[in-house]
Design an enzyme around this catalytic site. Sequence first.
Site, short mmCIF file in Angstrom:
data_model
loop_
_atom_site.label_atom_id
_atom_site.label_comp_id
_atom_site.label_asym_id
_atom_site.label_seq_id
_atom_site.Cartn_x
_atom_site.Cartn_y
_atom_site.Cartn_z
N ASP A 37 70.28 -8.00 -26.39
CA ASP A 37 69.21 -7.61 -25.48
C ASP A 37 69.58 -7.77 -24.01
O ASP A 37 69.34 -6.88 -23.20
CB ASP A 37 67.97 -8.43 -25.79
CG ASP A 37 66.83 -8.14 -24.83
OD1 ASP A 37 66.38 -6.99 -24.80
OD2 ASP A 37 66.40 -9.06 -24.12
N ASP A 42 71.57 -13.00 -23.59
CA ASP A 42 71.53 -13.81 -24.81
C ASP A 42 72.13 -13.01 -25.97
O ASP A 42 72.79 -12.00 -25.77
CB ASP A 42 70.09 -14.21 -25.11
CG ASP A 42 69.16 -12.99 -25.20
OD1 ASP A 42 69.66 -11.85 -25.26
OD2 ASP A 42 67.92 -13.19 -25.20
N GLU A 99 69.64 -11.70 -14.55
CA GLU A 99 69.98 -11.34 -15.93
C GLU A 99 69.92 -9.84 -16.12
O GLU A 99 68.88 -9.21 -15.90
CB GLU A 99 69.04 -12.03 -16.92
CG GLU A 99 69.45 -11.79 -18.37
CD GLU A 99 68.66 -12.67 -19.34
OE1 GLU A 99 69.13 -12.85 -20.48
OE2 GLU A 99 67.58 -13.16 -18.97
#
Length: 526
Positions: free
Chosen positions: A103, A106, A499
């Site tokens: 995703d 992670d 992220e």
Amino acid sequence: MGEKSRSRGWCGWIIVLIVLAVVVAAVVLTIKKKSNHSNEAAPVPGPPGAPVKKYGDALQIAMQFFDVQKSGELVDNKITWRGDSALKDGSEENLDLSKGMYDAGDHMKFGFPLAYTATMLSWAILEYGDQMDTVKQLEPAKDSLKWITDYLINAHPSANVLYVQVGDPESDHKCWERPEVMTEKRPLTQVNTSSPGTDVAAETAAAMASASLVFKKIDSKYSSTLLTHAKQLFTFADKYRGSYSESIPDVQTYYNSTGYGDELLWAASWLYHATKDQMYLQYVTEQNGKSYAKWGSPTWFSWDNKLAGTQVLLSRIIFFDTKGLSDSSQSGIQMYRMTAEAVMCGLLSDSPTATSSRTDGGLIWVSEWNALQHPVASAFLAALYSDYMLTSRTGHLKCDSNSFSPADLRKFAQSQADYVLGSNPLEMSFLVGYGDKYPKYVHHRGASIPANAKTGCTDGFKWLNSTDPNPNVAIGGLVGGPFKNETYIDSRNNSMQGEPTTYNGALIVGLLSSLVTTSSAVQSFY
């Protein structure tokens, strides 16, 4: 006597013409004052022109993030620090769920945003495949799409069962390690008739339907398989209604769905384009449209809300393909187009209905978390709508008393792309690997740990907390982006801003593909 009469007649006509010219000029000036549309000549629709280097270079970089995120047995691996991983995913149910993509930073496979990634990548290929091809990115895009759809096919083993998650997010997030060395259990989560997930099943149906069009001419058998899954998933989603966030409360912390009506309309719209079956058009224009479409109320396009995308997608029909439509269907589609135009008017800064949700540097700004998702998604829709207008010779878009041209929409799309690529107060690129200045401490496990490091679940956290830049470049990743005051903290612990996500990758690929060169819109996906 006769000569003098003719002379006076000509003089009179000249005076009349001069007066008329002055009146016309005054009218034109008045209209221009009321209108903000660009005076630049619009590109002539046709084959792709010469690529714009910055967008072409950025597209080549952005496409590589899909390779960074791949799970499974990597074929022709182009990312030197990546290797095979998660080869046993799905084995507890005798399924091969080893493919798909992680995703974000992670190692979770969340089906809802992953399916959205596939839908958006399909849409980009369908609309801008020729443009991608000018910089040799069409085949990589198709390969990346198939890596996801192979996974989605296997995640749908029967008509009313869809596996929507691989891994436990709580235990996954307690580890900081490379995916190649994972040893933790990776449980499977499904939706079914007793635990429905209309939103995720419908989004997966949209992914399958749109991808079926991508592969229709190059692999008809695979395309047919995708379409069969899409129809089954849509029927399942529609018949057994319920939010997957309610069936699976644990996902609310990560990808909480705020409703499923938008996904039902989105899926039906893609199935109409894939099948031309009027049933799907009636679905979106009649009772379900009245219940869920929120006609006249513009919304932001994202993994959680597909309404604006649905409105633009259905507008294609009015621009290019009204033949054979019933009066009621045409009337319903016009409501979607009207709302799509309200979305466009909200994006244009000079429009009377322009949104105030933007930074001083001109970036659309909606959310602290993953701030770049909304501007990039909005810019992609604006580029699409601009091309629909150009190709159909629709000269202007009305925003209250003002009118705007396709060029105005394209300028907005370019402004958002340029901001992402470095034309911003920080003078930094938010696309990892593009330009001289970009985030070096990206919140991404694989990128943060040397490929030869020996780490387990918890001892890898020393790499999270290291003050050194990432040893590996998560190339092509689009990070979360700036705060509204246009600040950015480049820190691995700053997951809010730093992220990158896989679905962001699909959005930026779509936007860059729309800008890499000029050409006409595809009038039919067939």
